[in-house]
Design a protein around this motif. Structure first.
Motif, short mmCIF file in Angstrom:
data_model
loop_
_atom_site.label_atom_id
_atom_site.label_comp_id
_atom_site.label_asym_id
_atom_site.label_seq_id
_atom_site.Cartn_x
_atom_site.Cartn_y
_atom_site.Cartn_z
N ILE A 30 -46.36 43.05 -0.83
CA ILE A 30 -46.62 43.76 -2.09
C ILE A 30 -45.39 44.59 -2.46
N GLY A 31 -44.76 45.16 -1.42
CA GLY A 31 -43.62 46.04 -1.67
C GLY A 31 -42.48 45.36 -2.39
N GLN A 32 -42.31 44.08 -2.22
CA GLN A 32 -41.17 43.44 -2.89
C GLN A 32 -41.60 42.60 -4.09
N TRP A 33 -42.71 43.02 -4.68
CA TRP A 33 -43.19 42.34 -5.89
C TRP A 33 -42.10 42.33 -6.95
N ASP A 34 -41.95 41.23 -7.60
CA ASP A 34 -41.00 41.07 -8.70
C ASP A 34 -39.54 41.03 -8.26
N SER A 35 -39.27 41.04 -6.93
CA SER A 35 -37.86 40.99 -6.54
C SER A 35 -37.37 39.55 -6.52
N ASN A 36 -38.27 38.60 -6.29
CA ASN A 36 -37.94 37.18 -6.36
C ASN A 36 -36.66 36.82 -5.62
N GLU A 93 -30.25 31.21 2.76
CA GLU A 93 -29.56 30.12 2.05
C GLU A 93 -30.54 29.29 1.22
N GLU A 94 -31.41 29.96 0.55
CA GLU A 94 -32.37 29.30 -0.34
C GLU A 94 -33.31 28.36 0.39
N ALA A 95 -33.51 28.61 1.67
CA ALA A 95 -34.55 27.84 2.35
C ALA A 95 -35.92 28.33 1.93
N LEU A 96 -35.99 29.60 1.66
CA LEU A 96 -37.25 30.20 1.21
C LEU A 96 -36.98 30.97 -0.07
N ARG A 97 -37.99 31.06 -0.89
CA ARG A 97 -37.87 31.94 -2.05
C ARG A 97 -39.11 32.81 -2.09
N MET A 98 -38.85 34.12 -1.91
CA MET A 98 -39.99 35.04 -1.93
C MET A 98 -40.23 35.47 -3.38
N SER A 137 -43.59 29.61 0.47
CA SER A 137 -42.33 30.09 -0.10
C SER A 137 -41.20 29.07 0.06
N ALA A 138 -41.53 27.90 0.56
CA ALA A 138 -40.48 26.92 0.88
C ALA A 138 -39.74 26.48 -0.38
N GLN A 139 -38.42 26.34 -0.20
CA GLN A 139 -37.58 25.85 -1.29
C GLN A 139 -36.78 24.65 -0.85
N THR A 145 -32.03 18.13 -0.04
CA THR A 145 -33.27 18.67 0.49
C THR A 145 -33.67 19.93 -0.24
N ASP A 146 -32.73 20.48 -0.98
CA ASP A 146 -33.03 21.70 -1.70
C ASP A 146 -33.79 21.38 -2.99
N PHE A 147 -34.79 22.18 -3.29
CA PHE A 147 -35.63 21.88 -4.46
C PHE A 147 -34.81 21.84 -5.75
N ASP A 148 -33.93 22.83 -5.89
CA ASP A 148 -33.17 22.88 -7.14
C ASP A 148 -32.27 21.66 -7.27
N ALA A 149 -31.66 21.28 -6.15
CA ALA A 149 -30.80 20.11 -6.20
C ALA A 149 -31.62 18.85 -6.50
N ILE A 150 -32.80 18.78 -5.91
CA ILE A 150 -33.67 17.64 -6.19
C ILE A 150 -34.03 17.62 -7.66
N ALA A 151 -34.35 18.82 -8.17
CA ALA A 151 -34.73 18.90 -9.58
C ALA A 151 -33.60 18.40 -10.45
N GLN A 152 -32.35 18.75 -10.07
CA GLN A 152 -31.21 18.28 -10.86
C GLN A 152 -31.10 16.77 -10.80
N ALA A 153 -31.24 16.24 -9.59
CA ALA A 153 -31.12 14.79 -9.42
C ALA A 153 -32.21 14.06 -10.22
N VAL A 154 -33.42 14.63 -10.16
CA VAL A 154 -34.52 13.98 -10.88
C VAL A 154 -34.32 14.15 -12.38
#
Lengths: 570, 518
Positions: A64-70, A75-80, A132-134, A195-204
């Protein structure tokens, strides 16, 4: 030296604060495991659950304490991001409730308190990682960390064959699911080169691989693997069996938290990583959603075991929630978040009542254990009533707004027919939800006579046995009351604690008759097992369902925050 | 004089809750207070209401901004008299229960009873589509418990059937309502809003409207019930405890009527035009089927149940004549029917008590001999049901048929048969119970004072309303016109209708002619 090292070796920049919840859970799990080795039984039975609760609360508070910190961590393995945090809080909340429900259960005693609660914490940790996996690697990591403790937890009620069977079944089927998922992840990596979601998103998003067989098989396999975990039809067959056999607190935990985790990763994978290929997967997933609603709702009708019924109902609910993924809009994610929270509360209230009644009646989780609850135990009757009505989507409960939100999201992006599917599914679901409510409040004349005549627990209730057979058995049992006053009655009457324990054995052990006799001797009243924490869980969850049903604004705010921080919809 | 409607709305529920926690013996008195305070309030409303003004007593605050749902209540000509009806019938039921306490768990009964009144009032007050749907669905919850716990016979099966039947319709309406809000917001490029005023005058395509219409219409037709959705009705009516049956038959089905006028016609005018004929035909079938069934049934409850179906068939025809007369007649008739059916239901209980507990007309007969007052009251109510001139039902049916004649001659002619059939089944019931050979177990006796305290005021209300329906007509006129304005704009008949002479005058002539009859 340090400066040289820093210049030459690129160490990942780790945001330890963002990892707080995970660290807390890991440390907590270890401490709990160790505390479980203490010699003093008091420490084991009291300190261990207390520490587990503390861990979960700390982890939830850190989230809860890090709400909105995103924050992106490791190394972008997780995104809180807010979704991950909201899910973390939800898992911890479910965990705390599970601890409360397990407190007097036989399962932790059978398996060892330390092990039981440590496994629970590890499972929560796996869920947090999953939600939280990315990165495809973290997806699988989280998936396994979540699954393996659950396989064991299902089997913790060592003296019950059903529990062992449930654990084994879950292990085998879960492994098939894991295998599918892993294969799918590998193929996805093969197709996109990332394997990274963002990279996959770009490829797709590039569009070249859209029709690629490799890519499509990857999607299919991933969906299959996750569908196993979320019990989406037709990969749901394990659900009723495992739910029925597992110790009820574990069932409750699996029903709510595992499903939430699975849906969180589904929404991440499909609405972030491969959202560019939405036209490819959405129709398939929509078909799955509709099948799921249908199978779940039809399957639940006619179940006499409430746990099985709730298992099928959870299948149906998964179908509704998939709609939030399919529409792939911000609104969809928000609706899904809202519904998940509602889902957790509604189910927890229901499961708490089942746990309470299992211990009080010795009828197990059979629906007859709830019969006449309205007159007998209003503090349990109202929670389960509210839970059932909310699950069915009646107004003034969270379930109502959850369904409206999902339908809103569906219509908003042109999936109006899925909205219709949701309401049709809900209308089917009335049949079995109302049956429970009817059992609680409206014991029909014949059945209340039967209950009065029944030396409760004299006969193990076999799930799925027809009510007619039950009635016949009742009359027979009633016709031979002789067993009631045999000396065994006094031997069966032990300390309060012992009776509780024996009772939890679902009436499947041979001593059932003795206990029944004992009860007959004492009086028809079901024994009042002292379990305030279970009643509290039920009442609190039901109150929340009502309160957030009338004033749902805070939850809508949370859902909006989650949606705004999520993914990259335009 | 402006007390917030919220107080009236939640008063019964709050008192219901109070009754649930107070000692057992107090339950029925708290319940009485819960039902009578809104009744007092509604008297003020009627006196205070300005027929020329639009919505009055408005409460309008955002509730869930995220979904565009507003907590928006108001009174206008469309709901005023239905609110009157609601409070009257709930008060009568509460009084009945006070004299004849329920046989177990009175506190729980009072709780559900209060929730039921709040839900019905909420559905009538709501000026927001989502709020309407919420209350409309909420009505079912207390009814489910009331029937299932205090009902008679095979109550659990009946109540489950009732709830599932009606909730399937309601859930489809829920989907349709959400879709309406979202699609209108998209079409107008506005933020999502469910306020009914924001939804009127939308530009949805006729095809979309037709789909949405089906969702709403199904919910309302099941609730009424209209042919062919009456499957739940016989079992439900047989199982319901009587005070519940009174407000269920009297009010709950009227909310469906109200829903058509408040929501469907203004928001989906194209669809209303498209479906005008099918709905009118359904209305006619409901009349004919209901009348025929009412004539063949021997259970008094079912006779009334099927007669209600026939009456609601009339109301459907009135609504879907898509004329101001028809709409106004529909409102008036909805109120009339509720007012008339309530005392008859109470009388049925008294009849059954005198006929050895049987509610079958074959076991009754000859009751009038020793109970002339009871017979007299029954006769007045029965006569009002068959719309004898001088009753408000006459005015209502007159307006409905007038509207129907204007739009579809054939339908009106067929519907007219229903008027004749009503006299057949009502008189049959009256004669079989009150006259004829005395039934085997019949022990006739006069109406008790306590029962009279419930039934006499209701019958007086029928008479008063029959002799002086003008106030209701005046007060509902503007709103009835507003309700069909959108439809008439589509047909271009708006100007023509506006030039029509005032309806109240026609009502007055109708009543005047009625007064010549004894």
């Amino acid at each position: 030296m340090n400066a040289i090292l820093a210049a030459t070796v690129k160490t990942p920049d780790i945001d330890w604060g963002a990892l707080g919840p995970l660290i807390a859970l890991t440390v907590g799990a270890c401490v709990v495991l160790m505390t479980g080795l203490l010699r003093s039984p008091a420490a084991r039975t009291n300190l261990v659950p207390a520490l587990a609760t503390l861990t979960l609360i700390v982890a939830g508070a850190l989230a809860i304490g890090q709400w909105d910190s995103n924050a992106d961590v490791l190394e972008e393995a997780l995104r809180m991001d807010n979704l991950a945090l909201a899910m973390t809080v939800l898992f911890c909340f479910a965990g705390v409730l599970t601890v409360a429900l397990s407190l007097r259960d036989l399962a932790p005693r059978d398996a060892g308190h330390g092990e039981y609660y440590a496994l629970l914490l590890v499972a929560v940790m796996g869920m947090v990682v999953l939600a939280s996996a990315q990165n495809l690697v973290t997806v699988f990591l989280g998936f396994e960390v979540l699954s393996i403790p659950l396989y064991v937890l299902c089997a913790t009620h060592l003296s019950s064959e059903g529990s062992l069977e449930s654990g084994l079944k879950y292990l085998i089927i879960g492994s098939v699911g894991s295998a599918c998922l892993l294969y799918g992840l590998a193929l996805l990596y093969g197709a996109t080169g990332a394997t990274d979601f963002d990279a996959i998103a770009q490829a797709v998003g590039g569009g070249e691989i859209r029709g690629d067989v490799l890519f499509l098989s990857a999607l299919a396999l991933i969906l299959t693997g996750l569908a196993f975990k979320a019990s989406v039809a037709p990969f749901h067959q394990w659900t009723p069996d495992v739910y029925e056999g597992a110790p009820t607190p574990v069932t409750a935990f699996m029903a709510v938290a595992t499903k939430a985790a699975a849906l969180a990763i589904i929404v991440r994978l499909f609405d972030v990583a491969v959202v560019g290929a939405v036209d490819d997967w959405a129709p398939a997933m929509a078909a799955l959603a509709v099948i799921t609603m249908l199978v779940g709702n039809v399957g639940a009708i006619g179940q006499s075991s409430v746990k099985r019924m709730l298992a099928y109902s959870s299948v149906a609910q998964a179908g509704y929630m998939l709609v939030g993924v399919i529409v792939s809009t911000r609104l969809g994610v928000q609706a899904l978040t809202f519904y998940l929270v509602a889902y957790v509360l509604m189910n927890m209230a229901a499961f708490a009542v089942i746990v309470a009644r299992e211990r009080e009646t010795g009828l197990g989780d059979d629906i007859s254990a709830l019969r006449g609850l309205g007159a007998e135990r209003p503090t349990l009757a109202w929670p389960i009533t509210i839970a059932m009505l909310a699950l069915a989507g009646f107004p003034a409960t969270m379930g109502f707004w959850g369904k409206i939100y999902l339908i809103d999201a569906a219509v908003d992006n042109g999936w109006a027919w899925l909205g219709v599917a949701i309401v049709l599914g809900s209308s089917l679901s009335l049949v079995y939800y109302l049956r429970v409510v009817a059992a609680v409040w409206m014991p029909s004349l014949e059945s209340s006579v039967a209950v009065a005549a029944r030396p409760a627990g004299a006969r193990p209730i076999m799930a799925g046995a027809s009510p007619e057979a039950d009635d016949v058995a009742d009359t027979r049992a009633g016709a031979v009351p002789a067993g009631g006053d045999t000396p065994t009655a006094s031997t069966a009457r032990g300390t309060h604690e012992e009776r509780t324990d024996a009772d939890i054995g679902d009436g499947r052990d041979p001593s059932g008759r003795d206990r029944a006799a004992d009860r007959d001797h004492v009086g028809r009243d079901h024994r009042h097992v002292h379990q305030p924490e279970v009643v509290l869980v039920a009442v609190a969850c039901a109150a929340a369902v009502l309160l957030l049903g009338v004033f749902p604004d805070p939850l809508f705010d949370v859902a909006r925050d989650v949606g705004e921080a999520f993914g990259n919809f335009d | 004089m402006n007390i917030p409607l919220s107080i009236m709305l939640f008063w019964p529920a709050v008192l219901g809750l109070l009754a649930a926690v107070l000692p057992r013996g107090l339950a029925r008195f708290v319940e009485l207070a819960g039902a009578f305070v809104p009744l007092a309030y509604v008297v003020v409303l009627v006196l205070d209401f300005d027929p020329a003004g639009g919505p009055q007593y408005v409460t309008d605050v955002p509730w869930i901004p995220e979904l565009g749902v507003r907590y928006s209540l108001a009174i206008d000509g469309l709901n005023l008299w239905l609110v009157v009806l609601t409070t009257v019938l709930f008060a009568a039921s509460a009084l009945w229960i006070a004299f004849r306490p329920v046989h177990h768990s009175p506190r729980l009964f009072a709780f559900h009873f209060g929730i039921a009144e709040t839900a019905v009032l909420g559905a009538l007050f709501a000026q927001d589509l989502a709020l309407f749907v919420l209350f409309f669905d909420l009505m079912l919850v207390p009814i489910y418990f009331l029937v299932g716990q205090w009902g008679e016979g095979d109550r659990v099966a009946a109540t489950v059937k009732l709830v599932i039947y009606t909730l399937v319709g309601s859930l489809l309406m829920l989907a349709a309502a959400v879709a309406t809000g979202v699609l209108v917001a998209q079409a107008n490029d506005q933020p999502l809003s469910f306020a009914i005023n924001d939804l009127i005058g939308n530009t949805l395509s006729p095809t979309t409207q037709n789909w949405l219409f089906l969702g709403f219409a199904l919910a309302f037709l099941v609730k009424m019930p209209a042919f062919p959705f009456q499957g739940w009705m016989p079992d439900g009516y047989r199982a319901m405890p009587l005070p519940v049956l009174v407000f269920f038959s009297g009010v709950v089905s009227k909310v469906a009527v109200y829903g058509f006028l408040r929501i469907v016609l203004p928001i989906l005018p194209d669809a209303a035009l498209d479906f005008q004929m099918p709905l009118m035909i359904l209305g006619v079938i409901s009349i004919l089927y209901g009348s025929a069934m009412a004539f063949t049934q021997t259970n008094t409850r079912l006779i009334l149940g099927y007669s209600s179906m026939a009456q609601l068939g009339f109301i459907i025809i009135g609504i879907f004549s898509l004329t101001a007369e028809g709409a106004q007649g529909a409102i008036l008739q909805a109120v009339n029917h509720g007012l008339v059916v309530a005392p008859v239901f109470f009388i049925i209980v008294l009849l059954a008590e005198r006929a050895g507990g049987s509610e079958d007309i074959r076991d009754m007969g000859g009751l009038a001999l020793r109970a002339p007052v009871l017979a007299g009251l029954f006769l007045i109510a029965a006569m009002a049901t068959l719309a004898i001139p001088g009753s408000a039902n006459f005015v209502g049916e007159f307006l409905i048929l007038l509207g129907a004649f204007k739009s579809e001659l054939v339908i009106a002619a067929l519907a007219f048969v229903g008027v004749a059939m009503a006299s057949v089944y009502m008189l049959r019931m009256f004669i079989r119970t009150m006259h004829n050979r005395t039934g085997p177990a019949v022990e006739s006796r006069e109406l008790g004072v306590r029962d009279a305290m419930v039934i006499v005021p209701l019958v007086l209300a029928i008479l008063a309303f029959g002799l002086y329906p003008q106030r209701a007509l005046e007060q509902s006129e503007n709103s009835a016109r507003a309700s069909i304005r959108a439809v008439q704009e589509r047909t271009g008949a708006g100007t023509q209708a506006a030039a029509k002479p005032s309806l109240t005058r026609e009502g007055r002539t109708a009543t005047a002619s009625g007064e010549t009859h004894p």
